[in-house]
Design a protein around this motif. Structure first.
Motif, PDB file in Angstrom:
ATOM      1  N   HIS A 160      28.972  43.853  45.567  1.00 49.32           N
ATOM      2  CA  HIS A 160      27.915  43.020  44.994  1.00 49.32           C
ATOM      3  C   HIS A 160      27.715  41.753  45.827  1.00 49.32           C
ATOM      4  N   ASP A 161      28.814  41.100  46.181  1.00 45.53           N
ATOM      5  CA  ASP A 161      28.725  39.886  46.990  1.00 45.53           C
ATOM      6  C   ASP A 161      28.124  40.178  48.365  1.00 45.53           C
ATOM      7  N   TRP A 162      28.552  41.284  48.979  1.00 43.36           N
ATOM      8  CA  TRP A 162      28.039  41.656  50.296  1.00 43.36           C
ATOM      9  C   TRP A 162      26.553  41.956  50.208  1.00 43.36           C
ATOM     10  N   LEU A 163      26.145  42.665  49.177  1.00 35.96           N
ATOM     11  CA  LEU A 163      24.746  43.020  49.008  1.00 35.96           C
ATOM     12  C   LEU A 163      23.888  41.783  48.768  1.00 35.96           C
ATOM     13  N   TYR A 164      24.440  40.807  48.060  1.00 35.96           N
ATOM     14  CA  TYR A 164      23.719  39.569  47.771  1.00 35.96           C
ATOM     15  C   TYR A 164      23.428  38.785  49.047  1.00 35.96           C
ATOM     16  N   GLU A 165      24.296  38.909  50.038  1.00 30.20           N
ATOM     17  CA  GLU A 165      24.126  38.184  51.298  1.00 30.20           C
ATOM     18  C   GLU A 165      23.093  38.825  52.223  1.00 30.20           C
ATOM     19  N   GLN A 166      22.720  40.080  51.959  1.00 27.89           N
ATOM     20  CA  GLN A 166      21.806  40.795  52.852  1.00 27.89           C
ATOM     21  C   GLN A 166      20.350  40.478  52.521  1.00 27.89           C
ATOM     22  N   ILE A 167      19.504  40.686  53.509  1.00 33.49           N
ATOM     23  CA  ILE A 167      18.065  40.469  53.336  1.00 33.49           C
ATOM     24  C   ILE A 167      17.450  41.770  52.827  1.00 33.49           C
ATOM     25  N   PRO A 168      16.696  41.709  51.714  1.00 35.97           N
ATOM     26  CA  PRO A 168      16.073  42.929  51.184  1.00 35.97           C
ATOM     27  C   PRO A 168      15.191  43.615  52.227  1.00 35.97           C
ATOM     28  N   GLY A 169      15.305  44.924  52.266  1.00 34.11           N
ATOM     29  CA  GLY A 169      14.513  45.730  53.184  1.00 34.11           C
ATOM     30  C   GLY A 169      15.224  46.076  54.475  1.00 34.11           C
ATOM     31  N   THR A 170      16.343  45.432  54.776  1.00 33.11           N
ATOM     32  CA  THR A 170      17.086  45.755  55.994  1.00 33.11           C
ATOM     33  C   THR A 170      17.936  46.997  55.769  1.00 33.11           C
ATOM     34  N   ALA A 171      18.439  47.539  56.869  1.00 27.99           N
ATOM     35  CA  ALA A 171      19.276  48.738  56.782  1.00 27.99           C
ATOM     36  C   ALA A 171      20.565  48.441  56.018  1.00 27.99           C
ATOM     37  N   GLU A 172      21.103  47.244  56.213  1.00 31.77           N
ATOM     38  CA  GLU A 172      22.328  46.861  55.513  1.00 31.77           C
ATOM     39  C   GLU A 172      22.094  46.809  54.002  1.00 31.77           C
ATOM     40  N   TYR A 173      20.990  46.201  53.633  1.00 32.95           N
ATOM     41  CA  TYR A 173      20.650  46.072  52.213  1.00 32.95           C
ATOM     42  C   TYR A 173      20.448  47.454  51.589  1.00 32.95           C
ATOM     43  N   ASN A 174      19.694  48.305  52.283  1.00 34.48           N
ATOM     44  CA  ASN A 174      19.432  49.653  51.765  1.00 34.48           C
ATOM     45  C   ASN A 174      20.720  50.464  51.636  1.00 34.48           C
ATOM     46  N   SER A 175      21.626  50.300  52.592  1.00 40.03           N
ATOM     47  CA  SER A 175      22.915  50.997  52.511  1.00 40.03           C
ATOM     48  C   SER A 175      23.721  50.502  51.312  1.00 40.03           C
ATOM     49  N   GLY A 176      23.682  49.196  51.064  1.00 45.95           N
ATOM     50  CA  GLY A 176      24.391  48.633  49.915  1.00 45.95           C
ATOM     51  C   GLY A 176      23.825  49.122  48.598  1.00 45.95           C
ATOM     52  N   VAL A 177      22.512  49.188  48.504  1.00 46.01           N
ATOM     53  CA  VAL A 177      21.871  49.687  47.285  1.00 46.01           C
ATOM     54  C   VAL A 177      22.215  51.154  47.073  1.00 46.01           C
ATOM     55  N   LEU A 178      22.177  51.928  48.136  1.00 49.13           N
ATOM     56  CA  LEU A 178      22.512  53.351  48.041  1.00 49.13           C
ATOM     57  C   LEU A 178      23.950  53.547  47.569  1.00 49.13           C
ATOM     58  N   GLU A 179      24.874  52.766  48.121  1.00 46.64           N
ATOM     59  CA  GLU A 179      26.282  52.863  47.708  1.00 46.64           C
ATOM     60  C   GLU A 179      26.434  52.482  46.230  1.00 46.64           C
ATOM     61  N   SER A 180      25.728  51.438  45.799  1.00 44.17           N
ATOM     62  CA  SER A 180      25.782  51.030  44.388  1.00 44.17           C
ATOM     63  C   SER A 180      25.259  52.138  43.481  1.00 44.17           C
ATOM     64  N   MET A 181      24.170  52.771  43.890  1.00 49.00           N
ATOM     65  CA  MET A 181      23.594  53.848  43.082  1.00 49.00           C
ATOM     66  C   MET A 181      24.532  55.049  43.025  1.00 49.00           C
ATOM     67  N   GLN A 182      25.189  55.353  44.134  1.00 47.91           N
ATOM     68  CA  GLN A 182      26.129  56.476  44.144  1.00 47.91           C
ATOM     69  C   GLN A 182      27.318  56.196  43.235  1.00 47.91           C
ATOM     70  N   ARG A 183      27.796  54.967  43.237  1.00 52.17           N
ATOM     71  CA  ARG A 183      28.910  54.612  42.350  1.00 52.17           C
ATOM     72  C   ARG A 183      28.489  54.709  40.887  1.00 52.17           C
ATOM     73  N   ALA A 184      27.282  54.255  40.584  1.00 49.93           N
ATOM     74  CA  ALA A 184      26.795  54.332  39.206  1.00 49.93           C
ATOM     75  C   ALA A 184      26.653  55.792  38.771  1.00 49.93           C
ATOM     76  N   ALA A 185      26.141  56.627  39.652  1.00 44.37           N
ATOM     77  CA  ALA A 185      25.979  58.049  39.328  1.00 44.37           C
ATOM     78  C   ALA A 185      27.339  58.707  39.093  1.00 44.37           C
ATOM     79  N   THR A 186      28.331  58.344  39.888  1.00 48.29           N
ATOM     80  CA  THR A 186      29.673  58.891  39.717  1.00 48.29           C
ATOM     81  C   THR A 186      30.255  58.483  38.370  1.00 48.29           C
TER      82      THR A 186
END
Length: 81
Positions: free
Chosen positions: A17-43
């Protein structure tokens, strides 16, 4: 499965969450963080559903038995009249 370029799988939920908060929305880093969060929620949702499956089955059986017993009581009352 995608390669974990940013080592997000090694991070705890709070660190992610902290790492994702530091990223700029729309970047590859941000998208990877969102994807990881969604995968964890789905699990977590899958685990929750698997835990609740036996309880739902018992509730369904109890409900069917209750309806069956009400029907038998109604039949007994009608037939005794």
């Amino acid at each position: 499965m995608a390669i974990d370029h940013y080592k997000l799988k090694d991070k705890s939920d709070a660190e992610l969450h902290d790492w994702l908060y530091e990223q700029i929305p729309g970047t590859a880093e941000y998208n990877s963080g969102v994807l990881e969060s969604m995968q964890r929620a789905a699990t977590m949702e899958e685990i929750f559903e698997k835990k609740n499956a036996p309880r739902r089955r018992r509730e369904l059986i109890a409900g069917c038995l209750a309806i069956l017993s009400i029907m038998l009581i109604i039949i007994a009352i009608v037939s005794s009249s």
